[in-house]
Enzyme design. Structure first.
Site, PDB file in Angstrom:
ATOM      1  N   LYS A 123       0.888  -1.213  -0.175  1.00  0.00           N
ATOM      2  CA  LYS A 123      -0.098   0.078  -0.150  1.00  0.00           C
ATOM      3  C   LYS A 123       0.973   1.143  -0.038  1.00  0.00           C
ATOM      4  CE  LYS A 123      -4.380  -1.575   1.845  1.00  0.00           C
ATOM      5  NZ  LYS A 123      -5.258  -1.512   2.911  1.00  0.00           N
ATOM      6  N   LYS A 206      -4.640  -9.881  -7.836  1.00  0.00           N
ATOM      7  CA  LYS A 206      -5.860 -10.328  -6.961  1.00  0.00           C
ATOM      8  C   LYS A 206      -7.104  -9.268  -7.354  1.00  0.00           C
ATOM      9  CE  LYS A 206      -5.855  -8.157  -2.631  1.00  0.00           C
ATOM     10  NZ  LYS A 206      -6.127  -8.023  -1.286  1.00  0.00           N
ATOM     11  N   LYS A 209     -10.900  -4.158  -4.282  1.00  0.00           N
ATOM     12  CA  LYS A 209     -11.761  -3.132  -4.184  1.00  0.00           C
ATOM     13  C   LYS A 209     -11.038  -1.841  -4.923  1.00  0.00           C
ATOM     14  CE  LYS A 209     -14.151  -4.090   0.104  1.00  0.00           C
ATOM     15  NZ  LYS A 209     -14.029  -3.940   1.682  1.00  0.00           N
TER      16      LYS A 209
HETATM   17  P1  AMP Z   1     -11.082  -6.048   2.394  1.00  0.00           P
HETATM   18  O1  AMP Z   1     -12.020  -5.876   1.310  1.00  0.00           O
HETATM   19  O2  AMP Z   1      -9.782  -6.069   2.239  1.00  0.00           O
HETATM   20  O3  AMP Z   1     -11.586  -5.623   3.732  1.00  0.00           O
HETATM   21  O4  AMP Z   1     -11.342  -7.894   2.827  1.00  0.00           O
HETATM   22  C1  AMP Z   1     -12.470  -8.280   3.322  1.00  0.00           C
HETATM   23  C2  AMP Z   1     -12.439  -9.998   3.185  1.00  0.00           C
HETATM   24  O5  AMP Z   1     -12.383 -10.365   1.887  1.00  0.00           O
HETATM   25  C3  AMP Z   1     -11.083 -10.554   3.723  1.00  0.00           C
HETATM   26  O6  AMP Z   1     -11.152 -11.609   4.513  1.00  0.00           O
HETATM   27  C4  AMP Z   1     -10.155 -10.644   2.884  1.00  0.00           C
HETATM   28  O7  AMP Z   1      -9.027 -11.719   2.781  1.00  0.00           O
HETATM   29  C5  AMP Z   1     -11.157 -11.031   1.574  1.00  0.00           C
HETATM   30  N1  AMP Z   1     -10.746 -10.902   0.106  1.00  0.00           N
HETATM   31  C6  AMP Z   1     -10.374  -9.672  -0.352  1.00  0.00           C
HETATM   32  N2  AMP Z   1     -10.131  -9.715  -1.628  1.00  0.00           N
HETATM   33  C7  AMP Z   1     -10.206 -11.267  -2.060  1.00  0.00           C
HETATM   34  C8  AMP Z   1      -9.903 -12.043  -3.037  1.00  0.00           C
HETATM   35  N3  AMP Z   1      -9.420 -11.532  -4.156  1.00  0.00           N
HETATM   36  N4  AMP Z   1     -10.072 -13.235  -2.954  1.00  0.00           N
HETATM   37  C9  AMP Z   1     -10.603 -13.978  -1.820  1.00  0.00           C
HETATM   38  N5  AMP Z   1     -10.759 -13.577  -0.757  1.00  0.00           N
HETATM   39  C10 AMP Z   1     -10.599 -11.865  -0.767  1.00  0.00           C
END
Ligand code: AMP
Ligand code: TRP
Length: 345
Positions: A123, A206, A209
């Site tokens: 980041k 990956k 968002k």
């Molecule tokens: P975040 O959007 O970073 O707050 O992530 C929320 C949850 O979604 C966390 O458990 C992440 O590990 C999971 N996550 C985010 N992006 C991915 C992805 N591309 N594949 C699988 N899990 C994801």
């Protein structure tokens, strides 16, 4: 939990996870996290699910959008099947224990541990000097989230593995320093087909968002047409039809990802998906995948929209969740204060 990890921790087993209220939730969040939350709940686990707004302010963000983003995550949790009466759904900033325990953990965690965190490096890029201290401290707050409830199991996507290891290190060091078998060493629940969903435009990145390319991800609020279009336009390669076995994924990360998504949605292994589609063209596979994705996501999208139109219901769930979360965390915090040796009134 293996006994070897926490030999003397005998407290209750409890699940905790968090999602940041930033940007649109996507298929990766659904398969890597939300879908697992619901399964754990249905398997009878006590679960605490947190919208981590304190984490969201570690990077530049839109102040005016925070409330609605927080509601959107709560709505998604409910729409995916979490029952706010059985599971606890709440906003992190409404329970003080998180920040208080974070401070205690700041005095446990070592600079060297945090300097190894790849998410911070990703980041911050070359600008680490200009990043907030909060972004550097992010994983310590995450450890506090989990351990304020003495949670034993944490369902997350693969990208959170390193943060979970840090949480275990912090818990172990606390226990050692205060000669107390106080905290469990929380175990990450990562296994499963949706642990790492990749971008639809680049199979080596990956799904995220924050990717500026809207076509790189399927959002939970996309309508059926948009989902179908994004899958149709997803990147494949010039190496021919669908491979007949997983050996054929070599050098084809985009194809591997699409097959993985299909399998995660349908509850099939990669081999099972390829037994059905191996040798067929993408003109056959992509529409089938689009149909499957729409079938899974459209009831969730519809329920999310319904909830977003009725914020009172979401707010009531968040309010009730905050009270129940406090009731668990506050006695634990009181024990922490005593354990670290503070004067108590
Ligand atoms: P975040 O959007 O970073 O707050 O992530 C929320 C949850 O979604 C966390 O458990 C992440 O590990 C999971 N996550 C985010 N992006 C991915 C992805 N591309 N594949 C699988 N899990 C994801
Ligand atoms: N860092 C997690 C993510 O970006 C979100 C998070 C914050 C979390 N606190 C947590 C996940 C506690 C699990 C447990 O995805």
């Amino acid at each position: 939990m293996s006994e070897q990890d926490t030999p003397t921790y005998a407290g209750p087993q409890r699940v905790f996870s968090g999602i940041q209220p930033t940007g649109n939730l996507h298929l990766g969040n659904y398969l890597g996290a939300l879908k697992k939350f619901t399964r754990l709940q249905d398997d009878g686990w006590d679960g605490i699910y947190c919208v981590v707004d304190l984490h969201a302010i570690t990077m530049p963000y839109d102040t005016g959008a925070m409330v609605s983003q927080t509601r959107q995550i709560a709505a998604a949790m409910i729409a995916c099947g979490l029952d706010p009466k059985r599971s606890i759904i709440f906003a992190q900033s409404s329970v003080r224990a998180h920040t208080e325990l974070c401070w205690v953990f700041n005095c446990i965690a070592r600079m060297g541990w945090l300097e190894k965190m790849t998410q911070f490096k990703d980041k911050a890029g070359k600008n680490s000097e200009r990043m907030s201290v909060g972004l550097f401290d992010y994983p310590v707050l995450q450890a506090a989230d989990i351990l304020a409830y003495k949670a034993t199991h944490v369902p997350v996507g693969e990208d959170q593995q390193q943060h979970l290891e840090l949480s275990r290190d912090i818990a172990a060091r606390f226990n050692e320093q205060y000669e107390a078998d106080f905290f469990p060493l929380p175990e990450a629940l990562i296994e499963g087909p949706g642990a790492r969903i990749m971008s639809l435009k680049d199979g080596t990145k990956k799904m995220s968002k924050s990717d500026p390319a809207e076509n790189s991800r399927i959002n939970l609020i996309d309508d059926a047409d948009t989902i179908a279009k994004k899958i149709k336009k997803s990147k494949t390669d010039m190496l021919g039809d669908m491979p007949s076995d997983t050996g054929g994924f070599e050098g084809r990360p985009e194809v591997k990802n699409l097959v993985g998504i299909y399998g995660a949605l349908a509850g099939m292994s990669d081999d099972e998906v390829l037994a059905e589609y191996g040798g067929k063209g993408f003109g056959v596979f992509k529409p089938a995948l689009a149909e499957l994705a729409v079938e899974h996501l459209s009831p969730i999208t519809a329920r999310m929209r319904e909830l977003m139109d009725n914020p009172d219901e979401i707010d009531a769930a968040l309010r009730d969740g905050a009270e129940r979360a406090k009731a668990i965390a506050e006695p634990i915090m009181e024990e922490v204060r005593q354990t670290v040796g503070f004067w108590r009134p």
